[in-house]
Write a protein that holds these residues in place. Sequence first.
Motif, PDB file in Angstrom:
ATOM      1  N   LYS A 304       9.931  90.810  15.727  1.00 49.91           N
ATOM      2  CA  LYS A 304      10.175  89.521  15.621  1.00 49.91           C
ATOM      3  C   LYS A 304      11.459  89.169  15.087  1.00 49.91           C
ATOM      4  CE  LYS A 304       5.485  88.264  14.462  1.00 49.91           C
ATOM      5  NZ  LYS A 304       4.835  89.521  14.485  1.00 49.91           N
ATOM      6  N   GLU A 410      13.508  92.398  -3.305  1.00 44.02           N
ATOM      7  CA  GLU A 410      12.999  93.308  -2.354  1.00 44.02           C
ATOM      8  C   GLU A 410      11.724  92.740  -1.562  1.00 44.02           C
ATOM      9  OE1 GLU A 410      10.483  97.652  -2.953  1.00 44.02           O
ATOM     10  OE2 GLU A 410      11.580  96.678  -4.695  1.00 44.02           O
ATOM     11  N   LYS A 411      10.952  92.097  -2.063  1.00 44.21           N
ATOM     12  CA  LYS A 411      10.189  91.416  -1.196  1.00 44.21           C
ATOM     13  C   LYS A 411      10.465  90.729   0.156  1.00 44.21           C
ATOM     14  CE  LYS A 411       9.388  86.871  -3.504  1.00 44.21           C
ATOM     15  NZ  LYS A 411       9.443  86.142  -2.610  1.00 44.21           N
ATOM     16  N   ASP A 412      11.867  90.026  -0.116  1.00 45.25           N
ATOM     17  CA  ASP A 412      12.248  89.225   1.004  1.00 45.25           C
ATOM     18  C   ASP A 412      12.926  90.242   2.075  1.00 45.25           C
ATOM     19  OD1 ASP A 412      11.694  87.049  -0.043  1.00 45.25           O
ATOM     20  OD2 ASP A 412      13.408  86.986  -1.109  1.00 45.25           O
ATOM     21  N   ARG A 414      11.805  93.341   2.536  1.00 48.18           N
ATOM     22  CA  ARG A 414      10.620  94.066   3.324  1.00 48.18           C
ATOM     23  C   ARG A 414       9.774  93.121   4.241  1.00 48.18           C
ATOM     24  NH1 ARG A 414       7.409  97.765   1.256  1.00 48.18           N
ATOM     25  NH2 ARG A 414       8.161  99.231  -0.447  1.00 48.18           N
ATOM     26  N   THR A 415      10.107  91.729   3.971  1.00 47.53           N
ATOM     27  CA  THR A 415       9.547  90.728   5.120  1.00 47.53           C
ATOM     28  C   THR A 415      10.610  90.946   6.187  1.00 47.53           C
ATOM     29  OG1 THR A 415       8.915  89.191   3.250  1.00 47.53           O
ATOM     30  CG2 THR A 415       9.344  88.273   5.348  1.00 47.53           C
ATOM     31  N   VAL A 416      11.646  91.141   5.971  1.00 43.67           N
ATOM     32  CA  VAL A 416      12.692  91.042   6.916  1.00 43.67           C
ATOM     33  C   VAL A 416      12.445  92.532   7.877  1.00 43.67           C
ATOM     34  CG1 VAL A 416      15.263  91.549   7.971  1.00 43.67           C
ATOM     35  CG2 VAL A 416      14.573  89.835   6.174  1.00 43.67           C
ATOM     36  N   GLY A 418       9.534  93.920   8.003  1.00 43.30           N
ATOM     37  CA  GLY A 418       8.332  93.825   8.571  1.00 43.30           C
ATOM     38  C   GLY A 418       8.275  93.372  10.015  1.00 43.30           C
ATOM     39  N   LYS A 419       9.258  92.305  10.292  1.00 41.39           N
ATOM     40  CA  LYS A 419       9.551  91.631  11.652  1.00 41.39           C
ATOM     41  C   LYS A 419       9.795  92.700  12.483  1.00 41.39           C
ATOM     42  CE  LYS A 419      10.697  87.221   9.647  1.00 41.39           C
ATOM     43  NZ  LYS A 419      11.611  85.936   9.676  1.00 41.39           N
ATOM     44  N   SER A 423       6.949  98.865   7.773  1.00 44.10           N
ATOM     45  CA  SER A 423       5.892  98.401   6.859  1.00 44.10           C
ATOM     46  C   SER A 423       5.307  99.608   5.954  1.00 44.10           C
ATOM     47  CB  SER A 423       4.675  98.001   7.479  1.00 44.10           C
ATOM     48  OG  SER A 423       4.078  99.027   8.279  1.00 44.10           O
TER      49      SER A 423
END
Length: 618
Positions: A304, A410-412, A414-416, A418-419, A423
Motif C-alpha cells: 500500500k 517506532e510504531k509509526d 513499523r506502520t509504514v 507494514g504497508k 511485518s
Amino acid sequence: MNLINVNNLVKTYGTNLILNNIHFNLNSNDKIAIVGRNGAGKSTLMKILSGSEDYDQGNIFISPNIKIGYFSQDSLLTSNNTVLDEMKLVFEKQISLKNQLDALDPTSEATLNKYAQLLQTYEECGGYTYEYKIETMLNKFGFKNYYNHNINHLSGGERTRLALAKLLLSEPDVLMLDEPSNHLDIETVEFLESFLRAYKNALIIVSHDRYFINQTVNQIYELEFNQGYEYIGNYDAYVVQKAKVYETQKKQYDLQQKLIEKEQDFINKNLARASTTKRAQSRRKKLEKLAVLENPKIDDKNIKMDFTFNRNSGNIVLDIQELTIGYNKPFIKAINFIVKKADKVAILGPNGIGKSTLLKTINQEIPALEGKISYGAGLKIAYFDQNLSLLHTNKTVLDEIWDENRTMLEKDIRTVLGKFLFSNDDVYKIVNDLSGGEKVRLALAKLTLKKANLLILDEVTNHLDIMSREILESALINFTGTIVFVSHDRFFINKVATKIIELRDNEAIEYLGDYNYYLEKKQDIKIVKAVKSNNLENYEEQKKEKNASRRLAKQIKEIEKEIETLEKALQDLKAELEKPEVYSDYIRGQKVHDEIIKKKMKLDHKIHLWLELCNQNN
C-alpha cells in the motif's frame, strides 16, 4: 503433439511448500506465460521443466528426442571464441554441408548426383539463410560492431544478451525464457516480441512485463497459493477471466452458505418437535452429505502506498537548455526540454544513450558537462536509483527508515513498513540479506516519506511482481506532483506517462501523450528528421519523404513475392533433375544444375536485400 505433461508435482524447500499438486501441459503450438507473485515458484517450475532442478513428488513426461532450450535470469556465455564464431556453432550442420559442397566439383559427372543431393539437404536445413540469421540477431541485440570481440572480454550484461541471442538462433522444440526482457532496451524487446510471435515451436516464458506477455503468448498459467491455474489468451484476457471465475465461485459459495444456514436453522427449530422431527432428521442427513464449497481465496497481501508532498512547486519545474551529459566523455549533447508542474515524463532511448545519466544529472549527483538546468521555485526532489545504492547494506530494515526520520516513533515506522509487507521480525532483517523485490519495496517506503513534489525514478519497477507494479502505477497516477522517470516496462510507461522525451542523436524529441501515442507519432518524427537532415526545401519533396516508408514496405512485399517465385522455381528444377531422362543425360543434367546454381545465387541476393530493407524499415 503433447511435448510436456506434469501431474501432481510437489516441490518444497526445507519446510516451505513452494509447488503443490501442479498439473501442467505443453503442446507443440502452445505459447504460455507463467505468472504469479514474487516467490510463487515461477522460476522454480521453469528449472524443474528444464531438468536443471529436482522435485519431491509427482510425474513429468517429456516427449523423447525433443530439444529444450532454457534461458535463466543469470544465464551468460563463457567462451574464448569471438562473438561471430560462437554464433556459428549453432549452425555446425549447415557449415559442414557447405564445406562438403565446396569440396565437390559440380561439373563432374561422377559427383553430380551427390552434389545435387547435398545441395538439396543444404537448402532444406537453411544453408542459404543461416549467415543472415546470425547477422540479424547480432545486430538486433546490439553486437553490430562486436563480431570479432572475445566473449570473455565482454561485460556480464553483454554476455547475458549474447546467451539469449544464441538460444534464439538454435530454435529448440521448447523455448523456455525466464525474464528475457530484463536489461534489454525497448527496440530490442520489440524485436524479441516479433521473433516470438513468429516462432513455430512451443514457448514458455516467465515475465513481469505485461506488454511483452500480451504480444507473445496465447495461454497464461498462474501460480497462486502453491497451485497452478490455466487461462486461455494473453494477459488482458487472463485478468478478465480470473475476475469472472472468482465472481462465479464467490456467488456459488455465498448461495450455498445461505442454504446451509437456512437448513441448519430449520433443523435447530424442528428437531425436538414430535410433529417435525422426521423432516428435520432427513434434512440433517442431506446437509451432512452436502459437498461444502470452499470460500474462494483472493491474494490480497499487497503493498500500500501513496505519494504526497507538503508544498507546491512553481509551474516550471525543470528548464533544460543545451545540456551535455556524461562522465569522462559526453553521452549526448545539446539536450533541450521543459518539464512543467504535474507532468509525468518518461525518458526513452536505446541502451547507452545516457538516460540514467540524465536522471543523475538532474538530481545533481553528477555535474553537467555543458549547458544548464534551471530548477523551479519550491522544488523538493526524491530520487529512486535502479542500483539501489542509496540503501545501506549493513543496516536493519527498521534503521534504514529510522535513521533518516529521527522524529518518527517506532510504531509509526513499523506502520509504514507494514504497508510494504515488512511485518514483525522482518524489520530486523539486514538490508544486504533482502531479495531484489524486498530492497525495491524498502526503497519505495523511504521514497514515500520524502514528501517530495518531484519524483525522479530510474527503473522503479525492476524486481516488482505484476500486482506490485499495478499498485505503484495507481499511486503515481494519483500523485499530483511531477515525475521524471526511465523504464523499459512499456505497460507502466503507457499507464503513467503524460509526456515522452526520446533521446536520439544529440536531441530530445518530445511527444505530448502516452506510449501508444508515441508509437503512432514515431514514424512521423523520423520523416521530419529526414527532411531536416537533407535540407528539403519545398512541399513536394517533403510529401515524397512522407511516402518513403510506404514505398519501402511495398518494395519488401514485392521482394517477398520474388523470393517465393524463386523458391518455387528451384523446387521445380530439383524435381526435373531427379527425372531419369535428365540425370542420365550428362549435358541435359548439367544445364539443369547450372540453372539451379543461377537461381540459388539470385535467391541469395534477394534474401540479403530483403533483410537490409527490413532493417531500414525498423
